[in-house]
Design a protein around this motif. Structure first.
Motif, PDB file in Angstrom:
ATOM      1  N   UNK A  11       0.834  -1.202   0.000  1.00 27.27           N
ATOM      2  CA  UNK A  11       0.000   0.000   0.000  1.00 27.27           C
ATOM      3  C   UNK A  11       0.874   1.259   0.000  1.00 27.27           C
ATOM      4  N   UNK A  12       1.962   1.217   0.736  1.00 28.45           N
ATOM      5  CA  UNK A  12       2.870   2.370   0.761  1.00 28.45           C
ATOM      6  C   UNK A  12       3.521   2.594  -0.607  1.00 28.45           C
ATOM      7  N   UNK A  19      10.279   5.753  -2.853  1.00 31.44           N
ATOM      8  CA  UNK A  19       9.668   4.532  -3.362  1.00 31.44           C
ATOM      9  C   UNK A  19      10.684   3.399  -3.439  1.00 31.44           C
ATOM     10  N   UNK A  20      11.929   3.719  -3.786  1.00 29.63           N
ATOM     11  CA  UNK A  20      12.967   2.692  -3.844  1.00 29.63           C
ATOM     12  C   UNK A  20      13.196   2.072  -2.464  1.00 29.63           C
ATOM     13  N   UNK A  21      13.195   2.893  -1.433  1.00 29.72           N
ATOM     14  CA  UNK A  21      13.343   2.375  -0.067  1.00 29.72           C
ATOM     15  C   UNK A  21      12.196   1.409   0.265  1.00 29.72           C
ATOM     16  N   UNK A  22      10.993   1.761  -0.160  1.00 33.42           N
ATOM     17  CA  UNK A  22       9.845   0.899   0.101  1.00 33.42           C
ATOM     18  C   UNK A  22       9.927  -0.393  -0.711  1.00 33.42           C
ATOM     19  N   UNK A  23      10.399  -0.306  -1.953  1.00 32.24           N
ATOM     20  CA  UNK A  23      10.489  -1.504  -2.788  1.00 32.24           C
ATOM     21  C   UNK A  23      11.461  -2.524  -2.197  1.00 32.24           C
ATOM     22  N   UNK A  24      12.521  -2.048  -1.539  1.00 31.13           N
ATOM     23  CA  UNK A  24      13.463  -2.970  -0.915  1.00 31.13           C
ATOM     24  C   UNK A  24      12.826  -3.738   0.240  1.00 31.13           C
ATOM     25  N   UNK A  56       9.697  -4.929   0.236  1.00 29.57           N
ATOM     26  CA  UNK A  56       8.655  -5.851  -0.232  1.00 29.57           C
ATOM     27  C   UNK A  56       9.087  -7.304  -0.066  1.00 29.57           C
ATOM     28  N   UNK A  57       8.195  -8.105   0.490  1.00 32.00           N
ATOM     29  CA  UNK A  57       8.439  -9.536   0.657  1.00 32.00           C
ATOM     30  C   UNK A  57       7.130 -10.282   0.390  1.00 32.00           C
ATOM     31  N   UNK A 105      -3.281  -7.013  -2.706  1.00 33.87           N
ATOM     32  CA  UNK A 105      -1.921  -6.553  -2.943  1.00 33.87           C
ATOM     33  C   UNK A 105      -1.468  -6.874  -4.368  1.00 33.87           C
ATOM     34  N   UNK A 106      -1.889  -8.013  -4.892  1.00 36.16           N
ATOM     35  CA  UNK A 106      -1.564  -8.353  -6.272  1.00 36.16           C
ATOM     36  C   UNK A 106      -2.255  -7.389  -7.248  1.00 36.16           C
TER      37      UNK A 106
END
Length: 117
Positions: free
Chosen positions: A5-6, A41-46, A48-49, A56-57
């Motif tokens: 969501x973030x 956004x890059x910080x948030x993408x790292x 993701x698990x 979410x999909x």
């Protein structure tokens, strides 16, 4: 709230920040804002698990579609900046020729060498 969501929220802000047109007066501050959003956004993408829920999909598919639009907009901005730099360079060169007309290398167009002996 999940990390997906973030990421979705950050991507939506980035999509809105890259809305065209980009007037040349506002370009610098908009580029700084886009850079800040991309870093966030890059910080948030790292973070993701998997596994991801159905929602979410769905958000992920929406993020991918937005990414394509964001990339297209940023390519247009890059091309505008390149064009502006090309025009500025041509103006600078024309001005230098006008101010210092004899400092440019001489043109040798129309020279003829006779090869006969």
């Amino acid at each position: 709230m999940s990390v997906v969501h973030d990421v979705w929220r950050a991507t939506k802000e980035l999509l809105e920040a890259t809305a065209l047109p980009w007037p040349s007066e506002d370009r610098e501050e908009r580029l700084q804002m886009v850079d800040r959003l991309l870093r966030e956004r890059q910080e948030l993408l790292w973070k993701l698990r998997p596994p991801y829920s159905e929602e979410e999909q769905r958000l992920g598919r929406e993020i991918i579609a937005w990414n394509q639009e964001i990339e297209k907009r940023l390519h247009q901005v890059r091309d505008e900046i390149r064009g502006d730099l090309r025009v500025a360079g041509a103006k600078r060169q024309a001005n230098a020729r006008y101010v210092h007309p004899y400092e440019q290398p001489l043109s040798f167009d129309g020279m003829f060498y006779d090869k006969k002996r």
